[in-house]
Design a protein around this motif. Structure first.
Motif, PDB file in Angstrom:
ATOM      1  N   ASN A  89      19.946  58.890  24.643  1.00  0.00           N
ATOM      2  CA  ASN A  89      19.103  58.678  25.817  1.00  0.00           C
ATOM      3  C   ASN A  89      19.600  59.444  27.040  1.00  0.00           C
ATOM      4  O   ASN A  89      19.498  58.996  28.166  1.00  0.00           O
ATOM      5  CB  ASN A  89      19.057  57.188  26.204  1.00  0.00           C
ATOM      6  N   GLY A  90      20.207  60.619  26.812  1.00  0.00           N
ATOM      7  CA  GLY A  90      20.738  61.352  27.946  1.00  0.00           C
ATOM      8  C   GLY A  90      22.014  60.733  28.472  1.00  0.00           C
ATOM      9  O   GLY A  90      22.534  61.108  29.491  1.00  0.00           O
ATOM     10  N   LYS A  91      22.568  59.726  27.763  1.00  0.00           N
ATOM     11  CA  LYS A  91      23.798  59.056  28.178  1.00  0.00           C
ATOM     12  C   LYS A  91      24.830  59.219  27.069  1.00  0.00           C
ATOM     13  O   LYS A  91      24.495  59.405  25.912  1.00  0.00           O
ATOM     14  CB  LYS A  91      23.560  57.555  28.406  1.00  0.00           C
ATOM     15  N   TYR A  92      26.104  59.125  27.439  1.00  0.00           N
ATOM     16  CA  TYR A  92      27.148  59.134  26.433  1.00  0.00           C
ATOM     17  C   TYR A  92      27.292  57.721  25.893  1.00  0.00           C
ATOM     18  O   TYR A  92      27.534  56.790  26.649  1.00  0.00           O
ATOM     19  CB  TYR A  92      28.457  59.629  27.040  1.00  0.00           C
ATOM     20  N   CYS A  93      27.136  57.573  24.583  1.00  0.00           N
ATOM     21  CA  CYS A  93      27.094  56.238  23.987  1.00  0.00           C
ATOM     22  C   CYS A  93      28.389  55.937  23.251  1.00  0.00           C
ATOM     23  O   CYS A  93      28.829  56.717  22.416  1.00  0.00           O
ATOM     24  CB  CYS A  93      25.918  56.135  23.030  1.00  0.00           C
ATOM     25  N   CYS A  94      28.976  54.823  23.572  1.00  0.00           N
ATOM     26  CA  CYS A  94      30.222  54.393  22.949  1.00  0.00           C
ATOM     27  C   CYS A  94      29.900  53.464  21.788  1.00  0.00           C
ATOM     28  O   CYS A  94      29.074  52.564  21.926  1.00  0.00           O
ATOM     29  CB  CYS A  94      31.057  53.661  23.999  1.00  0.00           C
ATOM     30  N   PRO A  95      30.522  53.654  20.626  1.00  0.00           N
ATOM     31  CA  PRO A  95      30.310  52.707  19.528  1.00  0.00           C
ATOM     32  C   PRO A  95      30.974  51.368  19.849  1.00  0.00           C
ATOM     33  O   PRO A  95      31.618  51.202  20.881  1.00  0.00           O
ATOM     34  CB  PRO A  95      30.998  53.388  18.348  1.00  0.00           C
ATOM     35  N   LYS A  96      30.812  50.409  18.973  1.00  0.00           N
ATOM     36  CA  LYS A  96      31.478  49.119  19.157  1.00  0.00           C
ATOM     37  C   LYS A  96      32.992  49.305  19.158  1.00  0.00           C
ATOM     38  O   LYS A  96      33.538  50.083  18.378  1.00  0.00           O
ATOM     39  CB  LYS A  96      31.099  48.153  18.034  1.00  0.00           C
ATOM     40  N   ILE A  97      33.664  48.605  20.062  1.00  0.00           N
ATOM     41  CA  ILE A  97      35.125  48.611  20.101  1.00  0.00           C
ATOM     42  C   ILE A  97      35.597  47.260  19.571  1.00  0.00           C
ATOM     43  O   ILE A  97      35.282  46.214  20.152  1.00  0.00           O
ATOM     44  CB  ILE A  97      35.652  48.840  21.531  1.00  0.00           C
ATOM     45  N   TYR A  98      36.319  47.291  18.460  1.00  0.00           N
ATOM     46  CA  TYR A  98      36.763  46.058  17.806  1.00  0.00           C
ATOM     47  C   TYR A  98      38.163  45.666  18.286  1.00  0.00           C
ATOM     48  O   TYR A  98      39.025  46.523  18.484  1.00  0.00           O
ATOM     49  CB  TYR A  98      36.782  46.237  16.287  1.00  0.00           C
ATOM     50  N   PHE A  99      38.376  44.370  18.465  1.00  0.00           N
ATOM     51  CA  PHE A  99      39.711  43.826  18.702  1.00  0.00           C
ATOM     52  C   PHE A  99      40.235  43.320  17.360  1.00  0.00           C
ATOM     53  O   PHE A  99      39.684  42.368  16.795  1.00  0.00           O
ATOM     54  CB  PHE A  99      39.666  42.691  19.723  1.00  0.00           C
ATOM     55  N   ASN A 100      41.267  43.960  16.846  1.00  0.00           N
ATOM     56  CA  ASN A 100      41.826  43.593  15.541  1.00  0.00           C
ATOM     57  C   ASN A 100      42.997  42.639  15.764  1.00  0.00           C
ATOM     58  O   ASN A 100      44.147  43.058  15.934  1.00  0.00           O
ATOM     59  CB  ASN A 100      42.251  44.858  14.791  1.00  0.00           C
ATOM     60  N   HIS A 101      42.674  41.354  15.771  1.00  0.00           N
ATOM     61  CA  HIS A 101      43.620  40.319  16.194  1.00  0.00           C
ATOM     62  C   HIS A 101      44.882  40.242  15.338  1.00  0.00           C
ATOM     63  O   HIS A 101      45.913  39.766  15.791  1.00  0.00           O
ATOM     64  CB  HIS A 101      42.923  38.953  16.208  1.00  0.00           C
ATOM     65  N   ARG A 102      44.773  40.695  14.093  1.00  0.00           N
ATOM     66  CA  ARG A 102      45.938  40.576  13.196  1.00  0.00           C
ATOM     67  C   ARG A 102      47.004  41.634  13.479  1.00  0.00           C
ATOM     68  O   ARG A 102      48.128  41.519  13.027  1.00  0.00           O
ATOM     69  CB  ARG A 102      45.483  40.692  11.745  1.00  0.00           C
ATOM     70  N   CYS A 103      46.627  42.678  14.197  1.00  0.00           N
ATOM     71  CA  CYS A 103      47.577  43.761  14.452  1.00  0.00           C
ATOM     72  C   CYS A 103      48.620  43.344  15.493  1.00  0.00           C
ATOM     73  O   CYS A 103      48.402  42.428  16.290  1.00  0.00           O
ATOM     74  CB  CYS A 103      46.830  45.012  14.924  1.00  0.00           C
ATOM     75  N   PHE A 104      49.736  44.049  15.485  1.00  0.00           N
ATOM     76  CA  PHE A 104      50.852  43.762  16.368  1.00  0.00           C
ATOM     77  C   PHE A 104      50.429  43.933  17.824  1.00  0.00           C
ATOM     78  O   PHE A 104      49.903  44.979  18.215  1.00  0.00           O
ATOM     79  CB  PHE A 104      52.007  44.722  16.029  1.00  0.00           C
ATOM     80  N   SER A 105      50.683  42.912  18.666  1.00  0.00           N
ATOM     81  CA  SER A 105      50.183  42.928  20.044  1.00  0.00           C
ATOM     82  C   SER A 105      51.195  43.467  21.048  1.00  0.00           C
ATOM     83  O   SER A 105      50.849  43.649  22.219  1.00  0.00           O
ATOM     84  CB  SER A 105      49.747  41.520  20.461  1.00  0.00           C
ATOM     85  N   GLY A 106      52.419  43.723  20.626  1.00  0.00           N
ATOM     86  CA  GLY A 106      53.387  44.342  21.510  1.00  0.00           C
ATOM     87  C   GLY A 106      53.993  43.396  22.536  1.00  0.00           C
ATOM     88  O   GLY A 106      53.708  42.202  22.563  1.00  0.00           O
ATOM     89  N   PRO A 107      54.835  43.926  23.421  1.00  0.00           N
ATOM     90  CA  PRO A 107      55.583  43.085  24.355  1.00  0.00           C
ATOM     91  C   PRO A 107      54.770  42.621  25.567  1.00  0.00           C
ATOM     92  O   PRO A 107      55.168  41.684  26.248  1.00  0.00           O
ATOM     93  CB  PRO A 107      56.729  44.001  24.799  1.00  0.00           C
ATOM     94  N   TYR A 108      53.666  43.298  25.872  1.00  0.00           N
ATOM     95  CA  TYR A 108      52.934  42.983  27.102  1.00  0.00           C
ATOM     96  C   TYR A 108      51.775  42.011  26.891  1.00  0.00           C
ATOM     97  O   TYR A 108      51.398  41.266  27.797  1.00  0.00           O
ATOM     98  CB  TYR A 108      52.367  44.263  27.731  1.00  0.00           C
ATOM     99  N   LEU A 109      51.154  42.041  25.702  1.00  0.00           N
ATOM    100  CA  LEU A 109      49.931  41.274  25.461  1.00  0.00           C
ATOM    101  C   LEU A 109      50.233  39.972  24.745  1.00  0.00           C
ATOM    102  O   LEU A 109      51.014  39.940  23.785  1.00  0.00           O
ATOM    103  CB  LEU A 109      48.936  42.107  24.644  1.00  0.00           C
TER     104      LEU A 109
END
Length: 639
Positions: A496-516
Motif C-alpha cells: 500500500n505504498g508503505k513498508y510493511c513489517c511481518p509479525k514479530i514473535y516473542f519466543n518466551h522459551r528463549c534465554f532472556s539475558g541479564p536485563y529482561l
C-alpha cells in the motif's frame, strides 16, 4: 482532505504538507495507542488466506522448470516468507515472494501436471532418500485452497476480489430476517460501502459494513440456509413485487459469485436460548449512547431473534428493533448496569423517578432473560482508559475519527470521538467491534480520517531518489516495479505504498539475558503486527523496556549514539523506574528487509538469545541452542 490541508498541499511547489504526528499527539495528550494486535478483524484481513505452516509447490529459483515443496514461515498481506523443506531450522535461504507473481501451486500439482519435483541444489546432499523425506514431510500437510491460488495468479489478492460491482447477500438487521442482494460500491481495507440491488443512484440507502460482518454473506447463502431472498421492509415500498422479482432474476443471470473462502474467518453463529417476552438490557444500535431496558419480541429460529427497545408511549411501539444472535454485542442480562456501576436509562414514558428492575418486571408481567442466554464476557484484552484508536462515527458511518477510550467495563468501551464533523456524545462499542481500528489504519488503507486539529503538523517534505525497480506506487497493492517473481530476504517489502513489517514473535522459551525479566517476558503477547515497520517495532521495544528489571538500563542500552550512522529513523522511547521518567532516541528500521537483522542485533545488545523476538516463531528447539548455555557463557558468547 479538508480545505486547509488542500491549500497547504498545493501551495507553491508543494514543499510543505500537512501530516499527522501521532508521536507528538500521544505525548501531548498523555495517552498511548491501543496495541495493533487487539483488533482481530484487522489481523484476519492481513493474513490473506495463507497461514504459517502451510505447504506449497514452488518453482526453484535457479531452475524455473523444477519445483520443490516450501513451507510458509510468515505472511504480510500479499507477501509470503518461504523456506524450502529440507533446510530445517536454517533460515539463511528464506525468501520473500509476491503471491500474485510467483509460481505457487498446491501440493500434488507437479504430479498431476507431470512437472519435476526436485530439491534445490543447496540441500540435495543433505538427505539420502528424498522420496521418503517427502512422504514424511507431507503427511498431514495443509495447502492453501486451489481457487485462492488461481485468483492470485490472475493478479488479485483475496480481499481485492471484493471489488466495486461485486455482489453479496446482506441480512436485514432492523426488523426481519429478510435477505437481499447488495452491490459493493467501494472497498477500503475491508470496509465495504454497499447499495441494495435495484436502487442504483439512491445514496440515502447505502450503508457500510466490514466484510467479516456476521450479517454479510456470499451469494447463495440464503438458499443454503433456507431463507427467502426479498428486499428489507425499509425499501420494499419503492417498487412492486413484480419489479423486485425482475431485478432478482436479472441478478441471477449475471451472477458470478465470490468464492466462499473469502469468508472462512467469519464467526459461526450458534444457537440461542431466548424466548418471547424476556427482558434484558441493551445498547440501541441506532443511538449507542446509553443502556436501556429491552424485550425479546420475536424468535425467528434457533439462531436469530428480534429485540425491541422498550418504549411505554403507545404511539411509538415497535420503532426501534434489531435482529440479534447468541453472540450479538450490546445485549446484557438484567442488572448488568447496576453491577458495573453504570446508569440505566428508563424507557420513554416510564413514570417512576428511579428505575427499579424488580418493579418494572412486575409491572410488565415479564421475566428477565437468564444469565445462561448471554455469552461470557471477554475479560482478557488490552484496551485501557485514555488509549487512542480510530473508530467509525455511529451517526455518520462513512466517517472514521480518532477516538479516546474514556471508560472500560468488561468487554465494552466508551469512546469519545475527536475531530468529527458534528460533535456526538460518548458511545459504547464491544472490544471485538469491526468498527474500530488501530491508529494508522486509515493512512495505511487510504481511508479518509477526521483528526483532531492538534494532531496535524506542518513538516518539510523530504525528497528521496528511488531506483526504478524499487519505486513505490500510489496504488493500494504491492509495487509493480519488481521484475522478479521472488523477493529475496534483502528486498524491501512494500505494501500500500508503505513498508510493511511481518509479525514479530516473542519466543518466551528463549534465554532472556541479564536485563529482561523472564516472568514478564512470558506475560507478553505471542506476537505484535503485522503493520507499519516503525509502529510495530516501536511497540515491540516498548514492551521489552517495560519487561526489564530496570527499564531505564534497557533504554540506555538501546539509545542511539550521537556519532552513529543512521540507517533508519530516530524514535523517542520512554521508561519509568522508581518514580522517575527517562527518555532516549532509539533507531528503528523502516523497511521489512532490515527487520530480521534489526531484531537480532537488538537481542545481542540486550545479551539475550538472538531469537528471543523476531519474525521467526521458535516452536520446539531454538536454533541457537540457548537453553543449554549458562548466563556467564551466554553473555561471553553474545555479549
Amino acid at each position: 482532505m479538508n480545505g486547509e490541508q488542500q491549500t497547504d498541499a498545493d501551495a507553491g511547489s508543494g514543499v510543505e504538507e500537512v501530516e499527522l504526528s501521532w508521536e507528538d499527539y500521544l505525548e501531548e495528550t498523555g495517552s498511548t495507542a491501543v496495541p495493533y494486535g487487539s483488533f482481530k478483524h484487522v489481523d484476519t484481513r492481513l493474513q490473506n488466506g495463507f497461514a504459517p505452516g502451510m505447504k506449497l509447490e514452488v518453482a526453484v529459483k535457479t531452475d524455473p522448470e523444477t519445483y520443490w515443496v516450501a513451507t510458509i514461515i510468515t505472511t504480510c498481506e500479499q507477501l509470503l516468507l518461504l523456506r524450502y523443506d529440507g533446510y530445517g531450522e536454517d533460515r539463511r535461504a528464506d525468501f520473500w515472494c509476491d503471491i500474485r507473481k510467483a509460481d505457487l501451486y498446491p501440493i500434488g500439482w507437479c504430479e498431476q501436471n507431470k512437472k519435476t519435483l526436485e530439491a534445490p541444489e543447496g540441500i540435495r546432499d543433505k538427505v539420502s532418500d528424498w522420496d521418503e523425506f517427502l512422504r514424511q514431510t507431507l503427511t498431514g500437510a495443509c495447502s492453501p485452497p486451489v481457487p485462492l491460488l488461481e485468483g492470485l495468479r490472475n493478479g488479485r489478492n483475496p480481499l481485492d476480489l471484493i471489488a466495486p460491482g461485486s455482489r453479496l447477500e446482506c441480512q436485514a438487521f432492523q426488523d426481519s430476517l429478510s435477505t437481499w442482494i447488495v452491490t459493493v460500491v467501494d472497498n477500503i481495507g475491508g470496509r465495504l460501502k454497499l447499495r441494495y440491488e435495484g436502487l442504483e443512484g439512491s445514496d440515502n440507502v447505502e450503508h457500510w459494513l466490514y466484510y467479516l460482518d456476521p450479517f454479510l454473506h456470499h451469494v447463495g447463502w440464503a438458499a443454503q440456509q433456507g431463507y427467502e431472498l426479498q428486499p428489507p421492509s425499509a425499501i420494499r415500498h419503492l417498487k412492486n413485487e413484480a419489479e423486485w422479482q425482475e431485478i432478482l432474476a436479472k441478478v441471477k443471470e449475471e451472477e458470478e459469485p465470490l468464492p466462499s473462502y473469502l469468508f472462512k474467518d467469519k464467526r459461526v453463529i450458534g444457537t440461542h436460548s431466548f424466548s418471547v417476552n424476556m427482558k434484558l438490557e441493551a445498547v440501541d444500535p441506532w443511538s449507542p449512547f446509553g443502556i436501556s431496558p429491552a424485550t425479546v419480541v420475536k424468535v425467528f429460529d434457533e439462531k436469530y431473534f428480534l429485540v425491541e427497545m422498550d418504549d411505554l408511549r403507545l404511539e411509538n411501539r415497535g420503532q426501534r428493533s434489531f435482529v440479534c444472535h447468541t453472540d450479538s454485542p450490546g445485549i446484557f442480562p438484567v442488572q448488568w448496569s447496576l453491577k458495573n456501576g453504570l446508569h440505566i436509562s428508563p424507557p420513554p414514558g416510564y413514570q417512576g423517578q428511579d428505575f427499579d428492575w424488580a418493579d418494572y418486571l412486575k409491572q410488565c408481567g415479564a421475566e428477565a432473560a437468564p444469565q445462561r442466554c448471554f455469552p461470557p464476557s471477554i475479560s482478557e484484552h488490552e484496551f485501557k482508559e485514555n488509549m487512542k484508536l480510530e473508530a467509525v462515527n455511529p451517526l455518520l458511518p462513512e466517517e472514521v475519527c480518532v477516538a479516546t477510550i474514556t471508560a472500560v467495563r468488561g468487554s465494552y468501551l466508551w469512546l469519545q470521538l475527536e475531530g468529527s464533523k458534528k460533535p456526538i456524545p460518548e458511545f459504547i462499542v464491544n472490544v471485538e467491534s469491526m468498527d474500530i481500528f488501530p491508529l494508522g489504519w486509515c493512512e495505511t488503507n487510504g481511508h479518509p480520517l477526521s483528526t483532531p486539529r492538534r494532531a496535524r503538523v506542518h513538516k518539510q517534505r523530504k525528497i528521496a531518489v528511488v531506483q526504478p525497480e524499487k519505486q513505490i506506487p500510489s496504488s493500494r497493492t504491492v509495487h509493480e516495479g519488481l521484475k522478479n517473481q521472488e523477493l529475496s530476504s534483502t528486498d524491501s517489502v512494500v505494501i500500500n505504498g508503505k513498508y510493511c513489517c511481518p509479525k514479530i514473535y516473542f519466543n518466551h522459551r528463549c534465554f532472556s539475558g541479564p536485563y529482561l525479566n523472564k516472568g514478564r517476558i512470558a506475560e507478553l503477547p505471542q506476537c505484535v503486527g503485522p503493520g507499519n515497520c516503525v509502529l510495530v517495532l516501536r511497540e515491540v521495544l516498548t514492551l521489552l523496556i517495560n519487561a526489564a528489571y530496570k527499564p531505564s538500563r534497557v533504554l540506555r542500552e538501546l539509545q542511539l549514539d550521537k556519532d552513529s550512522v543512521w540507517h533508519g529513523c530516530g524514535e523517542v522511547l520512554k521508561a519509568k523506574y522508581k518514580g522517575k521518567s527517562y527518555r532516549a532516541t532509539v533507531e528503528i528500521v523502516k523497511t521489512a528487509d532490515r527487520v530480521t537483522e534489526f531484531c537480532r542485533q537488538t537481542c545481542i545488545k540486550l545479551e539475550c538469545c538472538p531469537n528471543l523476538f523476531g519474525p521467526r516463531m521458535v516452536l520446539d528447539k531454538c536454533s541457537e541452542n540457548c537453553s543449554v548455555l549458562t548466563k556467564t557463557k551466554y553473555t561471553h558468547y553474545y555479549g
